[in-house]
Design a protein around this motif. Structure first.
Motif, PDB file in Angstrom:
ATOM      1  N   ASN A  90       0.779  -1.237   0.000  1.00  0.00           N
ATOM      2  CA  ASN A  90       0.000   0.000   0.000  1.00  0.00           C
ATOM      3  C   ASN A  90       0.814   1.292   0.000  1.00  0.00           C
ATOM      4  O   ASN A  90       0.277   2.347  -0.266  1.00  0.00           O
ATOM      5  N   ARG A  91       2.094   1.240   0.256  1.00  0.00           N
ATOM      6  CA  ARG A  91       2.917   2.460   0.201  1.00  0.00           C
ATOM      7  C   ARG A  91       3.900   2.433  -0.969  1.00  0.00           C
ATOM      8  O   ARG A  91       4.789   3.268  -1.054  1.00  0.00           O
ATOM      9  N   LEU A  92       3.713   1.465  -1.847  1.00  0.00           N
ATOM     10  CA  LEU A  92       4.594   1.355  -3.006  1.00  0.00           C
ATOM     11  C   LEU A  92       3.951   2.027  -4.216  1.00  0.00           C
ATOM     12  O   LEU A  92       2.735   2.103  -4.302  1.00  0.00           O
ATOM     13  N   SER A  93       4.795   2.465  -5.146  1.00  0.00           N
ATOM     14  CA  SER A  93       4.255   3.026  -6.386  1.00  0.00           C
ATOM     15  C   SER A  93       5.144   2.627  -7.556  1.00  0.00           C
ATOM     16  O   SER A  93       6.324   2.332  -7.382  1.00  0.00           O
ATOM     17  N   TYR A  94       4.523   2.598  -8.728  1.00  0.00           N
ATOM     18  CA  TYR A  94       5.254   2.389  -9.973  1.00  0.00           C
ATOM     19  C   TYR A  94       5.553   3.757 -10.556  1.00  0.00           C
ATOM     20  O   TYR A  94       4.722   4.664 -10.475  1.00  0.00           O
ATOM     21  N   LYS A 114      20.577   5.970  -8.585  1.00  0.00           N
ATOM     22  CA  LYS A 114      21.524   5.615  -7.522  1.00  0.00           C
ATOM     23  C   LYS A 114      20.816   5.259  -6.211  1.00  0.00           C
ATOM     24  O   LYS A 114      21.295   4.426  -5.453  1.00  0.00           O
ATOM     25  N   SER A 115      19.659   5.848  -5.964  1.00  0.00           N
ATOM     26  CA  SER A 115      18.949   5.588  -4.707  1.00  0.00           C
ATOM     27  C   SER A 115      18.518   4.123  -4.587  1.00  0.00           C
ATOM     28  O   SER A 115      18.294   3.627  -3.492  1.00  0.00           O
ATOM     29  N   HIS A 116      18.425   3.418  -5.701  1.00  0.00           N
ATOM     30  CA  HIS A 116      18.008   2.020  -5.680  1.00  0.00           C
ATOM     31  C   HIS A 116      19.135   1.080  -5.255  1.00  0.00           C
ATOM     32  O   HIS A 116      18.933  -0.121  -5.139  1.00  0.00           O
ATOM     33  N   GLU A 117      20.322   1.623  -5.013  1.00  0.00           N
ATOM     34  CA  GLU A 117      21.470   0.813  -4.618  1.00  0.00           C
ATOM     35  C   GLU A 117      21.541   0.584  -3.112  1.00  0.00           C
ATOM     36  O   GLU A 117      22.276  -0.280  -2.667  1.00  0.00           O
ATOM     37  N   SER A 118      20.799   1.328  -2.315  1.00  0.00           N
ATOM     38  CA  SER A 118      20.832   1.139  -0.864  1.00  0.00           C
ATOM     39  C   SER A 118      20.119  -0.155  -0.499  1.00  0.00           C
ATOM     40  O   SER A 118      19.231  -0.627  -1.211  1.00  0.00           O
ATOM     41  N   SER A 119      20.513  -0.744   0.620  1.00  0.00           N
ATOM     42  CA  SER A 119      19.936  -2.044   1.013  1.00  0.00           C
ATOM     43  C   SER A 119      18.447  -1.932   1.341  1.00  0.00           C
ATOM     44  O   SER A 119      17.675  -2.830   1.004  1.00  0.00           O
ATOM     45  N   SER A 120      18.030  -0.840   1.963  1.00  0.00           N
ATOM     46  CA  SER A 120      16.602  -0.697   2.287  1.00  0.00           C
ATOM     47  C   SER A 120      15.778  -0.538   1.013  1.00  0.00           C
ATOM     48  O   SER A 120      14.684  -1.078   0.889  1.00  0.00           O
ATOM     49  N   THR A 124      12.754  -2.984  -0.754  1.00  0.00           N
ATOM     50  CA  THR A 124      11.490  -2.456  -1.264  1.00  0.00           C
ATOM     51  C   THR A 124      11.297  -2.862  -2.719  1.00  0.00           C
ATOM     52  O   THR A 124      10.211  -3.277  -3.116  1.00  0.00           O
ATOM     53  N   ASP A 125      12.367  -2.746  -3.510  1.00  0.00           N
ATOM     54  CA  ASP A 125      12.297  -3.145  -4.920  1.00  0.00           C
ATOM     55  C   ASP A 125      11.988  -4.635  -5.054  1.00  0.00           C
ATOM     56  O   ASP A 125      11.215  -5.034  -5.931  1.00  0.00           O
ATOM     57  N   GLU A 126      12.583  -5.456  -4.193  1.00  0.00           N
ATOM     58  CA  GLU A 126      12.307  -6.901  -4.216  1.00  0.00           C
ATOM     59  C   GLU A 126      10.835  -7.176  -3.936  1.00  0.00           C
ATOM     60  O   GLU A 126      10.205  -8.004  -4.602  1.00  0.00           O
ATOM     61  N   LYS A 130       8.344  -8.870  -6.559  1.00  0.00           N
ATOM     62  CA  LYS A 130       7.680 -10.136  -6.212  1.00  0.00           C
ATOM     63  C   LYS A 130       6.166  -9.999  -6.368  1.00  0.00           C
ATOM     64  O   LYS A 130       5.516 -10.855  -6.973  1.00  0.00           O
ATOM     65  N   ALA A 131       5.606  -8.948  -5.825  1.00  0.00           N
ATOM     66  CA  ALA A 131       4.155  -8.738  -5.916  1.00  0.00           C
ATOM     67  C   ALA A 131       3.721  -8.621  -7.377  1.00  0.00           C
ATOM     68  O   ALA A 131       2.721  -9.222  -7.793  1.00  0.00           O
ATOM     69  N   THR A 132       4.492  -7.893  -8.157  1.00  0.00           N
ATOM     70  CA  THR A 132       4.155  -7.673  -9.563  1.00  0.00           C
ATOM     71  C   THR A 132       4.245  -8.979 -10.356  1.00  0.00           C
ATOM     72  O   THR A 132       3.334  -9.311 -11.121  1.00  0.00           O
ATOM     73  N   ALA A 133       5.320  -9.717 -10.161  1.00  0.00           N
ATOM     74  CA  ALA A 133       5.503 -10.991 -10.876  1.00  0.00           C
ATOM     75  C   ALA A 133       4.424 -11.989 -10.475  1.00  0.00           C
ATOM     76  O   ALA A 133       3.850 -12.669 -11.340  1.00  0.00           O
ATOM     77  N   ASP A 134       4.111 -12.084  -9.191  1.00  0.00           N
ATOM     78  CA  ASP A 134       3.104 -13.046  -8.734  1.00  0.00           C
ATOM     79  C   ASP A 134       1.703 -12.697  -9.232  1.00  0.00           C
ATOM     80  O   ASP A 134       0.843 -13.567  -9.345  1.00  0.00           O
TER      81      ASP A 134
END
Length: 167
Positions: A90-94, A114-120, A124-126, A130-134
């Motif tokens: 619910n707090r994610l967006s495309y 570059k912001s997508h390189e942080s572990s947190s 979130t990207d994972e 996962k939700a999108t693929a499923d």
């Protein structure tokens, strides 16, 4: 008695200064009647604007939406605990969603920087991936340093639409 008046006067001045500072910072105006501390900002970054316009030019027969909540695209299947599963997205967006003219979703697009390189952010990207693929939806990731041309966009998304039998 004189020292009491001096202390009172100093406290009064300090309280007045604090009140003025707090009002300027917006702390005391946060109620429903005072001004709220919002301003208008651009919903798309510069690279997102470039990609948006390329998507629109490359796919004139499609609907291109920007900054779409994942929960507006993915639903929770009947029988599953709606609140538990919806809370995961619910707090994610495309960044972008491409649809056929009838609003059938063809793909979601993420523009990574570059912001997508942080572990947190990676976690979130994972979760989003996962939700999108499923759900059976294709998630396309492009990096901000190598934005696709209109031809690449058209080719990739139209191939996807053909495979999915979407107009």
């Amino acid at each position: 008695m004189k020292s009491f008046a001096v202390v009172f006067l100093v406290l009064f001045v300090l309280a007045s200064v604090a009140l003025v500072v707090l009002r300027k910072l917006g702390v005391l105006n946060a109620g429903p009647s005072g001004p709220w501390p919002f301003y208008v900002k651009r919903p798309l970054s510069q690279p997102e604007q470039v990609l948006y316009h390329r998507l629109v030019r490359a796919l004139p027969e499609h609907i291109v939406l920007a900054q779409v909540q994942v929960s507006r695209v993915l639903g929770v299947k009947k029988g599953a605990n709606f609140h538990e599963w919806n809370n995961r997205i619910n707090r994610l967006s495309y960044d972008f969603v491409v649809c056929a003219k009838d609003s059938t979703v063809i793909a979601a697009i993420e523009l990574d920087d570059k912001s997508h390189e942080s572990s947190s952010r990676a976690k979130t990207d994972e979760r989003k991936s996962k939700a999108t693929a499923d759900a059976g939806l294709r998630l396309i990731r492009w990096h901000v340093r190598s934005l696709p041309s209109e031809q690449v966009i058209r080719s990739e998304l139209l191939d996807l639409a053909r495979v999915s039998r979407i107009p």
